[in-house]
Design a protein around this motif. Structure first.
Motif, PDB file in Angstrom:
ATOM      1  N   CYS A  37      26.087 -18.746  22.148  1.00 45.09           N
ATOM      2  CA  CYS A  37      26.866 -17.970  23.133  1.00 45.09           C
ATOM      3  C   CYS A  37      28.036 -18.786  23.662  1.00 45.09           C
ATOM      4  O   CYS A  37      29.138 -18.265  23.839  1.00 45.09           O
ATOM      5  CB  CYS A  37      25.974 -17.516  24.284  1.00 45.09           C
ATOM      6  N   LYS A  41      31.993 -17.876  23.262  1.00 43.57           N
ATOM      7  CA  LYS A  41      32.931 -17.760  24.387  1.00 43.57           C
ATOM      8  C   LYS A  41      34.167 -18.622  24.118  1.00 43.57           C
ATOM      9  O   LYS A  41      35.296 -18.176  24.273  1.00 43.57           O
ATOM     10  CB  LYS A  41      32.264 -18.269  25.678  1.00 43.57           C
ATOM     11  N   ASN A  45      37.900 -17.066  23.487  1.00 42.13           N
ATOM     12  CA  ASN A  45      38.908 -17.378  24.507  1.00 42.13           C
ATOM     13  C   ASN A  45      40.028 -18.260  23.950  1.00 42.13           C
ATOM     14  O   ASN A  45      41.173 -18.140  24.367  1.00 42.13           O
ATOM     15  CB  ASN A  45      38.256 -18.044  25.715  1.00 42.13           C
ATOM     16  N   TYR A  73      25.166 -14.933  17.900  1.00 36.38           N
ATOM     17  CA  TYR A  73      25.466 -13.868  18.842  1.00 36.38           C
ATOM     18  C   TYR A  73      26.768 -13.229  18.387  1.00 36.38           C
ATOM     19  O   TYR A  73      27.642 -13.890  17.817  1.00 36.38           O
ATOM     20  CB  TYR A  73      25.543 -14.341  20.291  1.00 36.38           C
ATOM     21  N   ILE A  75      29.871 -10.233  19.235  1.00 39.97           N
ATOM     22  CA  ILE A  75      30.507  -9.315  20.198  1.00 39.97           C
ATOM     23  C   ILE A  75      31.617  -8.511  19.522  1.00 39.97           C
ATOM     24  O   ILE A  75      32.246  -8.971  18.575  1.00 39.97           O
ATOM     25  CB  ILE A  75      31.077 -10.032  21.452  1.00 39.97           C
ATOM     26  N   LEU A  76      31.851  -7.329  20.068  1.00 42.80           N
ATOM     27  CA  LEU A  76      32.892  -6.443  19.533  1.00 42.80           C
ATOM     28  C   LEU A  76      34.265  -6.937  19.990  1.00 42.80           C
ATOM     29  O   LEU A  76      34.431  -7.358  21.134  1.00 42.80           O
ATOM     30  CB  LEU A  76      32.650  -5.015  20.041  1.00 42.80           C
TER      31      LEU A  76
ATOM     32  N   GLU B  33      16.196 -15.927  30.059  1.00 43.31           N
ATOM     33  CA  GLU B  33      17.214 -16.954  29.855  1.00 43.31           C
ATOM     34  C   GLU B  33      18.107 -16.591  28.671  1.00 43.31           C
ATOM     35  O   GLU B  33      19.333 -16.732  28.749  1.00 43.31           O
ATOM     36  CB  GLU B  33      16.516 -18.291  29.599  1.00 43.31           C
ATOM     37  N   LEU B  34      17.472 -16.094  27.625  1.00 43.26           N
ATOM     38  CA  LEU B  34      18.243 -15.665  26.445  1.00 43.26           C
ATOM     39  C   LEU B  34      19.246 -14.577  26.822  1.00 43.26           C
ATOM     40  O   LEU B  34      20.412 -14.639  26.462  1.00 43.26           O
ATOM     41  CB  LEU B  34      17.305 -15.084  25.376  1.00 43.26           C
ATOM     42  N   TYR B  37      22.263 -15.807  28.763  1.00 45.60           N
ATOM     43  CA  TYR B  37      23.339 -16.383  27.947  1.00 45.60           C
ATOM     44  C   TYR B  37      24.127 -15.291  27.238  1.00 45.60           C
ATOM     45  O   TYR B  37      25.353 -15.378  27.110  1.00 45.60           O
ATOM     46  CB  TYR B  37      22.754 -17.377  26.933  1.00 45.60           C
ATOM     47  N   GLU B  38      23.405 -14.275  26.791  1.00 44.29           N
ATOM     48  CA  GLU B  38      24.087 -13.185  26.081  1.00 44.29           C
ATOM     49  C   GLU B  38      25.044 -12.430  27.009  1.00 44.29           C
ATOM     50  O   GLU B  38      26.188 -12.171  26.651  1.00 44.29           O
ATOM     51  CB  GLU B  38      23.051 -12.205  25.511  1.00 44.29           C
ATOM     52  N   SER B  40      26.370 -13.505  29.674  1.00 43.20           N
ATOM     53  CA  SER B  40      27.483 -14.372  30.062  1.00 43.20           C
ATOM     54  C   SER B  40      28.531 -14.432  28.944  1.00 43.20           C
ATOM     55  O   SER B  40      29.740 -14.462  29.215  1.00 43.20           O
ATOM     56  CB  SER B  40      26.955 -15.756  30.443  1.00 43.20           C
ATOM     57  N   ALA B  41      28.088 -14.436  27.685  1.00 45.27           N
ATOM     58  CA  ALA B  41      29.042 -14.418  26.556  1.00 45.27           C
ATOM     59  C   ALA B  41      29.852 -13.129  26.570  1.00 45.27           C
ATOM     60  O   ALA B  41      31.061 -13.134  26.324  1.00 45.27           O
ATOM     61  CB  ALA B  41      28.299 -14.562  25.235  1.00 45.27           C
ATOM     62  N   GLU B  42      29.171 -12.026  26.898  1.00 48.12           N
ATOM     63  CA  GLU B  42      29.879 -10.733  26.948  1.00 48.12           C
ATOM     64  C   GLU B  42      30.893 -10.729  28.096  1.00 48.12           C
ATOM     65  O   GLU B  42      32.040 -10.329  27.917  1.00 48.12           O
ATOM     66  CB  GLU B  42      28.877  -9.578  27.150  1.00 48.12           C
ATOM     67  N   THR B  45      34.117 -13.167  28.072  1.00 51.82           N
ATOM     68  CA  THR B  45      35.154 -12.900  27.069  1.00 51.82           C
ATOM     69  C   THR B  45      35.875 -11.581  27.353  1.00 51.82           C
ATOM     70  O   THR B  45      36.723 -11.170  26.568  1.00 51.82           O
ATOM     71  CB  THR B  45      34.542 -12.852  25.646  1.00 51.82           C
ATOM     72  N   LEU B  85      34.632   1.759  24.071  1.00 52.59           N
ATOM     73  CA  LEU B  85      34.227   1.003  22.878  1.00 52.59           C
ATOM     74  C   LEU B  85      33.217  -0.084  23.234  1.00 52.59           C
ATOM     75  O   LEU B  85      32.208  -0.283  22.556  1.00 52.59           O
ATOM     76  CB  LEU B  85      35.450   0.357  22.218  1.00 52.59           C
ATOM     77  N   LEU B  86      33.524  -0.775  24.329  1.00 51.16           N
ATOM     78  CA  LEU B  86      32.639  -1.859  24.763  1.00 51.16           C
ATOM     79  C   LEU B  86      31.280  -1.316  25.217  1.00 51.16           C
ATOM     80  O   LEU B  86      30.239  -1.908  24.929  1.00 51.16           O
ATOM     81  CB  LEU B  86      33.311  -2.603  25.917  1.00 51.16           C
ATOM     82  N   ASP B  89      29.082  -0.580  22.274  1.00 51.11           N
ATOM     83  CA  ASP B  89      28.564  -1.807  21.654  1.00 51.11           C
ATOM     84  C   ASP B  89      27.463  -2.422  22.525  1.00 51.11           C
ATOM     85  O   ASP B  89      26.425  -2.855  22.021  1.00 51.11           O
ATOM     86  CB  ASP B  89      29.718  -2.804  21.458  1.00 51.11           C
ATOM     87  N   LYS B  93      22.895  -3.132  22.480  1.00 48.93           N
ATOM     88  CA  LYS B  93      22.232  -4.411  22.759  1.00 48.93           C
ATOM     89  C   LYS B  93      21.343  -4.329  24.002  1.00 48.93           C
ATOM     90  O   LYS B  93      20.827  -5.346  24.466  1.00 48.93           O
ATOM     91  CB  LYS B  93      23.288  -5.499  22.980  1.00 48.93           C
ATOM     92  N   PHE B  95      22.422  -3.330  27.054  1.00 45.66           N
ATOM     93  CA  PHE B  95      23.182  -3.554  28.291  1.00 45.66           C
ATOM     94  C   PHE B  95      23.918  -2.270  28.669  1.00 45.66           C
ATOM     95  O   PHE B  95      24.188  -1.434  27.805  1.00 45.66           O
ATOM     96  CB  PHE B  95      24.228  -4.652  28.099  1.00 45.66           C
TER      97      PHE B  95
END
Lengths: 91, 268
Positions: A37, A41, A45, A73, A75-76, B33-34, B37-38, B40-42, B45, B85-86, B89, B93, B95
């Motif tokens: 992840c 990021k 970025n 991981y 992402i779109l 926890e997994l 992280y996921e 937070s990545a979404e 960005t 779109l988001l 997606d 997952k 979310f």
């Protein structure tokens, strides 16, 4: 004694090699996922608009994310045409 | 030998840890926890992805109007489409996404700061994109939320607004020049001569200001005589050699606008 030790070491080495991929401790999964992840990021970025030029840095641009449940991981990236996803794994 | 036995014991203990059955509570913690992280990545960005989307939108539109009259105003990127779109997606997952993203378009000025993810730089008369957003991603199962608010500005380096303004001004000025020349001179040849001189000086003035920006201007015209009228057909081509447009996965340099118009004057 020597033979016993050699046999024990061999069993351990082999069992480690077999056990780790089939039954990974959840703590390791978390660590790998966190790394994936964080790489994702950083990649998205840093690359920004360059993704539109097909650059993918540490990741890869894919149409669908089959392996995202593992140590990847995904992402779109809206704006890519056709819509692509950025998939980044743990190095 | 003792050390070897100790190492073996340690390895045995480690192997038990690896394959030890996990409790549900532990699993929930790890899962949480997994997902953290996921999510937070979404969320981290979102800003970069909104800029990538905007760049793609503006560049696609610019590629579509390249070599046309450039009379339209650039449409702002569709923030609802980005969110939709988001949302689709994220839903796959587990979310959900709430909030909105709004874009607006304006004219950029040299010295403005462009967001790095958008990738442009600011020039006078370029296209400025402003995105403002308040988005929340939620994991419905575990109740984890990530909220991100941002206001970000970026510039598309093609001087679309400047070119559009130059062409509009040129059209208005040519109307004025033709009318003035034909009202002050009785003789058509003399009127056309006066018009030509005025147009040359106008183009020279405009070129002087545009050359520094890397923009070239060409104005041509043809005259047609029909009974008591003179029809003057103008064609102006403005080319911005420093324009950069992303199209089809490639960077393309150069953008032009071509506008044609006709002015009629009495020819007696």
């Amino acid at each position: 004694m020597k033979w016993l030790l050699a046999a024990l070491i061999s069993i351990l080495v082999v069992s480690y090699a077999l056990v780790i991929p089939t039954r990974v401790h959840p703590g390791w999964q978390v660590k790998w996922k966190a790394r994936a992840c964080s790489n994702l990021k950083r990649t998205v970025n840093q690359l920004g608009y360059r993704i539109l030029l097909g650059q993918s840095g540490q990741g890869e641009l894919v149409s669908t994310c089959g392996g995202e449940k593992g140590i990847y991981y995904c992402i779109l990236i809206p704006g890519t045409s056709p819509y692509k996803k950025m998939r980044v794994g743990s190095p | 030998m003792k050390e070897l036995v100790l190492i073996l014991i340690a390895l045995l203990v480690a192997s038990f840890l690896v394959s030890a059955p996990r409790s549900d509570e532990d699993w929930l913690l790890y899962m949480g926890e997994l997902r953290m992280y996921e999510i937070s990545a979404e969320a981290d960005t979102l800003k970069a992805r909104s800029m990538i989307f905007a760049r793609s939108w503006v560049d696609r539109w610019l590629a579509g109007v390249n070599a046309t009259a450039c009379e339209e105003l650039p449409p702002p990127p569709n923030g609802s489409l980005f969110v939709q779109l988001l949302r689709e997606d994220l839903m796959s997952k587990g979310f959900s996404l709430m909030g909105d993203l709004r874009y607006s378009i304006g004219e950029s000025r040299e010295g403005d700061v462009s967001d790095q993810a958008f990738g442009g730089y600011c020039r006078d008369g370029g296209i400025k994109v402003v995105a403002s957003s308040g988005l929340t991603i939620r994991d419905d199962l575990l109740g984890i939320k990530a909220r991100r608010y941002f206001d970000v500005e970026a510039c598309q380096p093609t001087t679309y607004f400047l070119i559009r303004e130059v062409l509009t001004r040129l059209r208005h000025r040519t109307i004025g020049i033709v009318k003035e020349a034909f009202s002050s001179e009785e003789n058509v040849t003399a009127a056309l001569q006066e018009m030509r001189e005025e147009l040359t000086s106008l183009v020279r003035y405009l070129r002087k200001n545009l050359t520094d920006e890397g923009i070239s201007l060409r104005l041509t015209y043809t005259t047609k005589f029909a009974e008591e009228e003179v029809a003057i057909a103008f064609k102006a081509v403005v080319f911005d050699k420093e324009a950069i447009i992303i199209r089809g996965g490639r960077l393309r340099r150069g953008f032009s606008c071509i506008r044609e118009w006709e002015i009629r004057a009495r020819g007696s």
